[in-house]
Design an enzyme around this catalytic site. Structure first.
Site, PDB file in Angstrom:
ATOM      1  N   ALA A 132      34.680  35.340  37.843  1.00  0.00           N
ATOM      2  CA  ALA A 132      35.954  35.693  37.201  1.00  0.00           C
ATOM      3  C   ALA A 132      37.103  35.830  38.180  1.00  0.00           C
ATOM      4  O   ALA A 132      38.265  35.754  37.780  1.00  0.00           O
ATOM      5  CB  ALA A 132      35.795  36.992  36.409  1.00  0.00           C
ATOM      6  N   ASP A 133      36.814  36.036  39.456  1.00  0.00           N
ATOM      7  CA  ASP A 133      37.874  36.223  40.443  1.00  0.00           C
ATOM      8  C   ASP A 133      37.537  35.438  41.711  1.00  0.00           C
ATOM      9  O   ASP A 133      37.387  36.006  42.793  1.00  0.00           O
ATOM     10  CB  ASP A 133      38.060  37.704  40.762  1.00  0.00           C
ATOM     11  CG  ASP A 133      39.318  37.975  41.587  1.00  0.00           C
ATOM     12  OD1 ASP A 133      40.201  37.091  41.632  1.00  0.00           O
ATOM     13  OD2 ASP A 133      39.414  39.062  42.181  1.00  0.00           O
ATOM     14  N   LEU A 134      37.417  34.126  41.570  1.00  0.00           N
ATOM     15  CA  LEU A 134      37.082  33.278  42.706  1.00  0.00           C
ATOM     16  C   LEU A 134      38.309  33.143  43.594  1.00  0.00           C
ATOM     17  O   LEU A 134      39.243  32.394  43.292  1.00  0.00           O
ATOM     18  CB  LEU A 134      36.610  31.901  42.235  1.00  0.00           C
ATOM     19  CG  LEU A 134      36.077  30.972  43.335  1.00  0.00           C
ATOM     20  CD1 LEU A 134      34.871  31.586  44.028  1.00  0.00           C
ATOM     21  CD2 LEU A 134      35.737  29.597  42.771  1.00  0.00           C
TER      22      LEU A 134
END
Length: 242
Positions: free
Chosen positions: A169-171
């Site tokens: 979700a937060d690459l």
């Protein structure tokens, strides 16, 4: 995975986790009292590194509390609406890490999660093992360049996760660690397993590119160029096609 019930919630324990692990272990004050806090990582909130064993050669642990962001932070800094244990942020992240670690993916070893109920809401913490000898890509690229082969290997590593259907979700560049031999993905909060699809995979890569460009704007000396990105994509596309 072992589930231990506490007075206000549960503690979930992964493989090789000490069965003596208690609620206090999720408090940084507990580790401070033992002089076992060995470092921290400061972002929007602080993540703590602790030495869980007196023997210095044993791996360190990472202790993280779940904090809200965005507009909801103004209502509550760390309370989330409870809709079931498996839906809690900590349990979902621990379970995903447990699957990936058992399958041999380059992720931190999961240790345990703590979920405490407070009426209709809950608060949560997670403990994972610190990746030894690692630093995030922003730290590395602020000091030195990565080789062409390293950029390609990073792309291939991301493709390995995407082929499995791993959605991060937060690459971003700070959630990718580099060691002397490998790349690791960290912080799987709100991550999940999905059916592989070019749509979300492409969006995931674009998020990473925006992260690199954002860090470059803050630090013009950051060793990141369009040519580096193309090498990453070449490694990614080649591995995805195999």
């Amino acid at each position: 995975m072992q589930i231990n019930h506490t007075r206000n919630g549960v503690i979930a324990l992964c493989q090789d986790t000490p069965t003596t692990l208690a609620r206090d272990w999720f408090s940084v004050d507990y580790w401070r009292a033992k002089n076992a806090v060995v470092g921290s990582s400061k972002g929007r909130y602080t993540t703590w590194f602790v030495q869980a064993d007196a023997q210095a050669e044993r791996p360190h642990w990472v202790l993280r509390h779940y904090w809200r962001g965005g507009l909801m932070e103004k209502i509550s800094r760390d309370a989330y609406f409870y809709t079931g244990l498996s839906n809690t942020r900590a349990m979902a992240e621990l379970a995903l890490l447990d699957i990936l670690y058992r399958e041999g993916f380059s992720v931190p070893k999961p240790i345990a999660a703590n979920i405490e109920r407070h009426g209709l809401c809950y608060r949560a913490d997670i403990i994972i093992e610190r990746v030894a000898g690692a630093e995030d890509l922003v730290a590395r690229l602020s000091k030195t360049q990565m080789s062409d082969s390293e950029w390609q290997r990073l792309g291939a590593k991301l493709a390995q996760f995407h082929r499995r259907g791993v959605y991060h979700a937060d690459l971003n560049a700070k959630n990718i660690l580099i060691t002397a031999t490998d790349f690791y993905l960290i912080d799987f909060d709100r991550g999940e397993l999905r059916s592989p699809s070019k749509g979300w995979q492409r969006a995931n890569l674009q998020r990473l590119l925006r992260s690199f460009n954002k860090e470059k704007s803050k630090c013009p000396a950051l060793a990141f160029t369009e040519a580096n990105w193309q090498l990453l994509l070449a490694g990614y596309n080649s591995a995805l096609a195999d």
